[in-house]
Design a protein around this motif. Structure first.
Motif, short mmCIF file in Angstrom:
data_model
loop_
_atom_site.label_atom_id
_atom_site.label_comp_id
_atom_site.label_asym_id
_atom_site.label_seq_id
_atom_site.Cartn_x
_atom_site.Cartn_y
_atom_site.Cartn_z
N SER A 35 -55.67 65.20 5.79
CA SER A 35 -56.22 63.94 6.32
C SER A 35 -56.01 63.79 7.81
O SER A 35 -56.70 62.99 8.46
CB SER A 35 -55.61 62.74 5.58
OG SER A 35 -54.24 62.58 5.91
N ARG A 79 -46.04 67.40 -7.63
CA ARG A 79 -46.65 66.16 -7.15
C ARG A 79 -46.36 65.96 -5.65
O ARG A 79 -47.24 65.58 -4.87
CB ARG A 79 -46.12 64.97 -7.95
CG ARG A 79 -46.83 63.65 -7.68
CD ARG A 79 -46.30 62.55 -8.58
NE ARG A 79 -46.53 62.84 -9.97
CZ ARG A 79 -47.67 62.58 -10.62
NH1 ARG A 79 -48.68 62.02 -9.96
NH2 ARG A 79 -47.80 62.87 -11.89
N ALA A 115 -49.23 66.04 -2.66
CA ALA A 115 -49.36 64.86 -1.81
C ALA A 115 -49.16 65.23 -0.34
O ALA A 115 -49.89 64.75 0.54
CB ALA A 115 -48.33 63.80 -2.22
N GLN A 169 -52.39 66.94 0.88
CA GLN A 169 -53.47 65.99 1.13
C GLN A 169 -53.22 65.21 2.41
O GLN A 169 -54.16 64.92 3.17
CB GLN A 169 -53.61 65.03 -0.05
CG GLN A 169 -54.14 65.71 -1.31
CD GLN A 169 -54.23 64.75 -2.46
OE1 GLN A 169 -55.21 64.00 -2.61
NE2 GLN A 169 -53.21 64.74 -3.31
N LYS A 170 -51.98 64.87 2.68
CA LYS A 170 -51.64 64.15 3.90
C LYS A 170 -51.92 65.01 5.12
O LYS A 170 -52.48 64.53 6.13
CB LYS A 170 -50.17 63.74 3.87
CG LYS A 170 -49.73 62.93 5.08
CD LYS A 170 -48.25 62.54 4.96
CE LYS A 170 -47.81 61.74 6.19
NZ LYS A 170 -46.36 61.36 6.09
N LYS A 202 -58.90 65.06 -3.69
CA LYS A 202 -58.06 64.16 -4.48
C LYS A 202 -58.34 64.32 -5.98
O LYS A 202 -57.42 64.33 -6.79
CB LYS A 202 -58.29 62.70 -4.07
CG LYS A 202 -57.39 61.71 -4.81
CD LYS A 202 -57.62 60.28 -4.35
CE LYS A 202 -56.61 59.33 -4.99
NZ LYS A 202 -56.58 59.40 -6.45
N GLN A 203 -59.61 64.47 -6.34
CA GLN A 203 -59.97 64.66 -7.75
C GLN A 203 -59.33 65.92 -8.30
O GLN A 203 -58.81 65.93 -9.43
CB GLN A 203 -61.48 64.74 -7.89
CG GLN A 203 -62.20 63.42 -7.67
CD GLN A 203 -63.71 63.59 -7.59
OE1 GLN A 203 -64.23 64.69 -7.80
NE2 GLN A 203 -64.41 62.51 -7.28
N LEU A 230 -62.65 65.01 1.09
CA LEU A 230 -61.38 64.36 0.80
C LEU A 230 -61.35 63.79 -0.62
O LEU A 230 -60.35 63.89 -1.32
CB LEU A 230 -61.11 63.25 1.81
CG LEU A 230 -60.82 63.69 3.25
CD1 LEU A 230 -60.56 62.47 4.13
CD2 LEU A 230 -59.64 64.65 3.32
N ASN A 231 -62.48 63.21 -1.03
CA ASN A 231 -62.57 62.66 -2.40
C ASN A 231 -62.46 63.77 -3.43
O ASN A 231 -61.78 63.64 -4.45
CB ASN A 231 -63.87 61.89 -2.58
CG ASN A 231 -63.88 60.59 -1.81
OD1 ASN A 231 -62.83 60.03 -1.49
ND2 ASN A 231 -65.07 60.08 -1.49
N CYS A 237 -56.57 67.50 -7.14
CA CYS A 237 -55.11 67.31 -7.23
C CYS A 237 -54.75 66.43 -8.42
O CYS A 237 -53.80 66.73 -9.16
CB CYS A 237 -54.58 66.70 -5.93
SG CYS A 237 -54.67 67.81 -4.50
N ASP A 238 -55.52 65.37 -8.64
CA ASP A 238 -55.28 64.50 -9.79
C ASP A 238 -55.50 65.26 -11.09
O ASP A 238 -54.75 65.08 -12.06
CB ASP A 238 -56.21 63.28 -9.74
CG ASP A 238 -55.83 62.29 -8.65
OD1 ASP A 238 -54.72 62.42 -8.09
OD2 ASP A 238 -56.65 61.40 -8.34
#
Length: 308
Positions: free
Chosen positions: A39, A28, A32, A35-36, A58-59, A54-55, A61-62
């Motif tokens: 960005s 996790r 994170a 992703q940071k 995130k999908q 980016l969306n 990674c989730d």
């Protein structure tokens, strides 16, 4: 942040070293962190459709984290579905299919490509081992198949590398007096899902693809925290990806390219020796005909018929 700096930062993430952390906590944190980093990419270097990238990132990674949580809950089917949906796509709120476009991440391997395979042997076995003893574990001895990063217990898988050094590192640097090495050549072309760390050239050429697939690279390159444990949670995502390859080939439509395995960067990657980056490329190819009435997979025998 310029994309050149972002690439250097990306390379620092993998392989992921748990350093005593729980696997889920470690994964996790690194996803994170990734992703940071993404960005902060400078606007001038961002691919088109940046917000959607980016969306989508995130999908993914989730979805990876959800798969791991479901695995911990004993819900393996739900874990598999979480990853399958990321690769194959799912119907979004806009009634569109959202997937990773994995066809852009396929490596085509040509005929006469050279590979090596290494295995540990007992001293008394050495003179008796022929090709049969250096191929995948026989179908009629699947009880010998233990859990490996890309293969579940009981399902034989052929692990290969382009270099003997890559085999040696992947096996944890065994004593050379305890191993045997076989040489293979591919007599047929084949495709594999490419989960290697992207090269700098690939990063420059197709930044969007590299950004979107790298979370899977992270999730498959977490080093094992407790090597002596029978269950290794670090193998969760790699084994699900192998299952996806197996399932996809058995249900694929005629217009879908066959993908017989996965090429990946070893989680043992290090800088101890000055070898080229491709030394860490390894292949995991599960048997394609597990119910065949033969000792070895006929399809893999056909693809890798040359062996020394």
């Amino acid at each position: 942040m310029k994309k050149e700096e972002l690439y250097k930062n990306m390379l620092k993430i993998v392989p992921v070293k748990p350093d005593g952390q729980d696997f889920r906590v470690c994964l996790r944190k690194e996803l994170a962190n990734y992703q940071k980093q993404i960005s902060h990419l400078d606007a001038a270097d961002r691919p088109n459709d940046w917000i959607n990238i980016l969306n989508r990132l995130k999908q993914l990674c989730d979805g990876i984290l959800r798969a791991v949580d479901n695995e911990y809950k004993g819900m393996r089917h739900s874990a598999y579905t979480s990853i399958k949906n990321q690769l194959d796509g799912y119907i979004s709120k806009n009634n569109e299919i959202e997937g990773l476009a994995y066809d852009q991440n396929i490596l085509h391997v040509g005929e006469k490509t050279s590979f090596f395979r290494m295995r540990k042997v007992q001293i008394e076995e050495r003179d008796k081992l022929g090709r049969d003893g250096l191929f995948h574990i026989p179908l009629n001895r699947k009880g010998l198949v233990s859990t490996q990063r890309y293969s579940a217990p009981g399902y034989p898988c052929l692990y290969l590398s382009h270099r003997v050094y890559g085999c040696w590192e992947e096996m944890g640097r065994p004593d050379f007096g305890t191993i045997m090495v076989s040489h293979f050549e591919s007599d047929l072309e084949f495709n594999v899902l490419d989960l290697r760390i992207p090269s700098k050239e690939a990063w420059e050429k197709d930044l969007k693809r590299c950004i979107l697939f790298f979370p899977l690279v992270i999730a498959t390159m977490v080093q094992v925290g407790n090597p002596k444990d029978s269950y290794k949670p670090e193998y969760t995502i790699p084994q699900i990806l192998t299952e996806w390859v197996i399932s996809r080939n058995r249900h694929k439509a005629n217009n879908m390219e066959e993908i017989i395995g996965i090429v990946y960067t070893s989680a043992q990657k290090n800088s101890d020796f000055d070898y080229p980056d491709d030394s860490w490329d390894n292949y995991a190819i599960p048997v394609l005909q597990p119910l065949a009435n033969s000792t070895f997979c006929p399809r893999l025998n056909e693809i890798f018929s040359s062996c020394v």
